[in-house]
Design an enzyme around this catalytic site. Structure first.
Site, short mmCIF file in Angstrom:
data_model
loop_
_atom_site.label_atom_id
_atom_site.label_comp_id
_atom_site.label_asym_id
_atom_site.label_seq_id
_atom_site.Cartn_x
_atom_site.Cartn_y
_atom_site.Cartn_z
N GLU A 1 12.33 18.87 -24.19
CA GLU A 1 11.55 19.24 -23.05
C GLU A 1 12.08 20.49 -22.45
OE1 GLU A 1 8.71 17.78 -22.33
OE2 GLU A 1 9.09 15.75 -23.35
N LYS B 1 4.37 11.79 -10.82
CA LYS B 1 3.37 10.85 -11.88
C LYS B 1 4.25 9.52 -12.00
CE LYS B 1 0.82 14.34 -14.60
NZ LYS B 1 0.41 14.78 -15.88
N ARG C 1 -0.49 22.80 -14.38
CA ARG C 1 0.44 21.67 -14.74
C ARG C 1 0.09 21.45 -16.09
NH1 ARG C 1 2.48 16.58 -11.17
NH2 ARG C 1 3.75 15.85 -12.71
N GLU D 1 -2.71 18.42 -11.23
CA GLU D 1 -3.31 18.91 -12.66
C GLU D 1 -4.78 19.54 -12.63
OE1 GLU D 1 -1.49 16.65 -15.63
OE2 GLU D 1 -2.79 17.50 -17.37
N LYS E 1 9.99 22.96 -13.47
CA LYS E 1 8.98 21.97 -13.28
C LYS E 1 8.51 21.90 -11.85
CE LYS E 1 7.00 17.43 -14.31
NZ LYS E 1 7.35 16.61 -14.92
N HIS F 1 9.89 10.46 -28.84
CA HIS F 1 9.18 11.54 -28.29
C HIS F 1 9.62 12.69 -28.44
CE1 HIS F 1 6.40 12.73 -25.25
NE2 HIS F 1 7.36 13.30 -24.68
N ASN G 1 1.86 20.23 -21.03
CA ASN G 1 1.59 19.77 -22.40
C ASN G 1 1.53 20.30 -23.41
OD1 ASN G 1 0.67 17.29 -20.97
ND2 ASN G 1 -1.25 18.18 -20.36
N ARG H 1 0.77 -1.08 -0.02
CA ARG H 1 -0.05 0.04 -0.14
C ARG H 1 0.85 1.06 0.14
NH1 ARG H 1 -2.49 -3.57 3.04
NH2 ARG H 1 -4.65 -4.37 2.18
N HIS I 1 2.36 18.91 -26.76
CA HIS I 1 2.25 17.36 -26.65
C HIS I 1 0.94 16.80 -27.18
CE1 HIS I 1 5.74 17.57 -24.27
NE2 HIS I 1 5.63 16.13 -23.85
N HIS J 1 1.67 13.87 -29.48
CA HIS J 1 1.17 12.38 -28.80
C HIS J 1 0.47 11.93 -30.12
CE1 HIS J 1 1.42 13.44 -24.49
NE2 HIS J 1 2.44 12.51 -24.54
N1 LIG Z 1 6.11 10.72 -15.00
C1 LIG Z 1 6.46 11.66 -15.68
O1 LIG Z 1 6.01 12.94 -15.28
C2 LIG Z 1 7.07 11.59 -17.03
C3 LIG Z 1 7.12 12.74 -17.86
C4 LIG Z 1 7.80 12.52 -19.02
C5 LIG Z 1 8.21 11.28 -19.59
N2 LIG Z 1 7.77 10.24 -18.75
C6 LIG Z 1 8.10 8.85 -19.35
O2 LIG Z 1 9.40 8.61 -19.35
C7 LIG Z 1 9.55 7.72 -20.31
C8 LIG Z 1 10.74 8.15 -21.43
O3 LIG Z 1 11.91 8.24 -20.56
P1 LIG Z 1 13.44 8.08 -21.05
O4 LIG Z 1 13.52 9.11 -22.39
O5 LIG Z 1 14.47 8.44 -20.06
O6 LIG Z 1 13.38 6.67 -21.71
P2 LIG Z 1 14.08 5.28 -21.11
O7 LIG Z 1 14.06 5.19 -19.67
O8 LIG Z 1 13.77 4.11 -22.05
O9 LIG Z 1 15.77 5.70 -21.69
C9 LIG Z 1 16.06 5.72 -22.82
C10 LIG Z 1 17.22 4.69 -22.92
O10 LIG Z 1 18.50 5.07 -22.52
C11 LIG Z 1 18.93 4.26 -21.62
N3 LIG Z 1 19.85 4.71 -20.67
C12 LIG Z 1 19.36 5.54 -19.22
N4 LIG Z 1 20.23 6.10 -18.81
C13 LIG Z 1 21.31 6.01 -19.63
C14 LIG Z 1 22.86 6.47 -19.34
N5 LIG Z 1 23.28 7.22 -18.56
N6 LIG Z 1 23.88 6.19 -20.48
C15 LIG Z 1 23.28 5.32 -21.73
N7 LIG Z 1 22.06 4.90 -21.77
C16 LIG Z 1 21.17 5.26 -20.60
C17 LIG Z 1 17.98 3.23 -21.20
O11 LIG Z 1 18.50 2.06 -20.82
C18 LIG Z 1 17.15 3.28 -22.39
O12 LIG Z 1 17.55 2.50 -23.36
C19 LIG Z 1 8.21 7.47 -21.17
O13 LIG Z 1 7.91 6.09 -20.43
C20 LIG Z 1 7.49 8.49 -20.79
O14 LIG Z 1 6.07 8.22 -20.50
C21 LIG Z 1 7.30 10.27 -17.40
ZN LIG Z 2 7.26 15.18 -23.09
#
Ligand SMILES: NC(=O)c1ccc[n+]([C@@H]2O[C@H](COP(=O)([O-])OP(=O)(O)OC[C@H]3O[C@@H](n4cnc5c(N)ncnc54)[C@H](O)[C@@H]3O)[C@@H](O)[C@H]2O)c1
Ligand SMILES: [Zn+2]
Length: 383
Positions: free
Chosen positions: A187, A145, A265, A260, A250, A288, A269, A123, A272, A276
């Protein structure tokens, strides 16, 4: 806790983001200030585990924590219920309980799924974020999030579960590819457009280096942004300030409207809604950051029509995106109609009403109710 900590707080949460060099090796010591239990799961993907798993586990062990490294496959596909179940089962097998905590060590995928596990395991237990991609550092690790994807769509299941601490070790960027860096820049440029005209100028004049970069008037550093080279970026003090500045943006938005509700917040977007739709209509084959970049160009066109945005500023945005090698047009073969058709089910169209983020001028943004589906279709057709 640290004079360089950025505070993120709201009605029911308060935590710090620490940004600097060599912080992974100090993760255990830093965690001691915010958690009381000893057992923890360090969730990482195979890439982040390979690069940083040992360093982080050692750091926790040396502070008498009992860390268990849990690896999952890299990539968006891992953000699933199936992986959540596997992680939880490994946590139970490692005798984690209500007094334990979860550390997410990796990019946004790891941050989101490990945060979700922390939200539901027994939980809810504390979560610490150690983001290792630029996108995760400036965006996904801040704001609470968490979640996973369903076949029907991304991020459809989740929970708000703020971390207890965010540890940002910029040294992690040394191994990041230019492609992954670009995702973060998209971003960062979004933050500049919606909230920070000075940062927009600073990024735009990057070519005429050096430029003075200030964080809220207190810290100044020279930004020598040889941004394609991640090892230079990781060692650049100006770049560290840039990350801090983005987290601060942020943090302010999340602090004002964590769930939001007020609309603040929703400004995150910007770009986006169309971005998206491009992602979905092209089956997530375009990264992305690239989709958001093109989406921001569409949002600028719509802002010109409905928000008083000038064509000069639109051109400035396009040229900044190009400087960062982000695309500003759709590939010729992409079906524009399909993208427009994909926009409609987006969650920003609550109750059939279109809520679209527009910018009246760089550094400002608001949610508009005046944008029509026709405006969006027109902007997409022009991409
Ligand atoms: N929670 C939120 O507010 C929020 C906001 C924006 C995006 N997101 C989410 O984030 C995700 C995308 O995140 P991302 O772009 O970091 O993708 P990811 O976590 O897939 O990382 C991208 C790639 O980089 C690799 N990697 C990570 N750190 C590394 C490093 N230091 N050196 C070399 N390689 C490395 C990972 O293994 C992966 O292959 C999506 O799922 C998206 O929905 C969430
Ligand atoms: Zn984004």
């Amino acid at each position: 806790m640290n004079s360089d900590a950025i505070e993120i707080s709201g009605n029911d949460f308060r935590y710090s983001a620490l940004v600097g060099h060599g912080l992974m090796a100090r993760a255990g010591e830093l965690a001691r200030n915010v958690v009381s239990g000893n057992r923890c799961a360090i969730v990482a993907d195979e890439i982040s585990a390979g690069l940083f798993g040992d360093r982080v586990c050692k750091s926790f062990s040396s502070e008498n924590f009992l860390p268990r490294l849990i690896r999952i496959p890299a990539g968006e596909k891992s953000k699933s219920f199936a992986q959540v179940e596997k992680i939880c089962e490994q946590m139970i097998a490692a005798e984690l309980d209500r007094s334990s905590f979860v550390v997410g060590l990796g990019g946004g995928v790891i941050g989101d799924i490990s945060g979700f596990v922390a939200a539901i395991f027994q939980r809810g237990i504390p979560h610490i974020q150690i983001p290792t991609t630029l996108l995760a550092m400036v965006d996904s690790s801040i704001g609470g999030k968490t979640g996973v994807n369903l076949e029907a769509g991304k991020n459809l299941i989740g929970a708000f579960h703020h971390p207890s601490l965010v540890i940002i070790d910029v040294d992690a960027l040394e191994t990041l590819s230019a492609r992954e860096l670009r995702k973060g820049y998209a971003e960062i440029i979004k933050h500049a457009i919606i909230r920070d005209a000075e940062m927009f100028q600073m990024l735009s004049s990057r070519a005429k280096m050096p430029v003075r970069l200030g964080l809220e008037g207190s810290r100044c550093a020279t930004l020598k942004l040889s941004w394609r080279d991640s090892s230079t970026v990781a060692r650049d003090d100006g770049f560290v300030s840039l990350i801090r500045r983005n987290i601060a943006i942020k943090a302010r938005i999340v602090s004002a409207d964590a769930r939001e509700i007020s609309g603040e917040r929703a400004l995150l977007n910007f770009g986006h809604t169309v971005g998206h739709a491009i992602e979905r209509a092209t089956d997530f084959k375009i990264p992305h950051g690239d989709c958001i970049s093109i989406g921001m160009v569409a949002a600028c066109a719509i802002s010109m029509k409905r928000g008083g945005f000038s064509s000069q500023e639109r051109d400035d945005v396009v040229s900044l995106l190009k400087q960062f090698e982000l695309p500003t047009q759709l590939p010729a073969e992409v079906d524009r109609e399909r993208i427009a058709a994909t926009v409609a089910p987006d969650k920003k169209f609550l109750g059939g009403k279109i809520r679209f983020v527009v910018t009246p001028r760089i550094g400002q943004a608001h949610v508009s109710n005046d944008v029509t589906m026709e405006d969006i279709r027109e902007a997409i057709a022009a991409l």
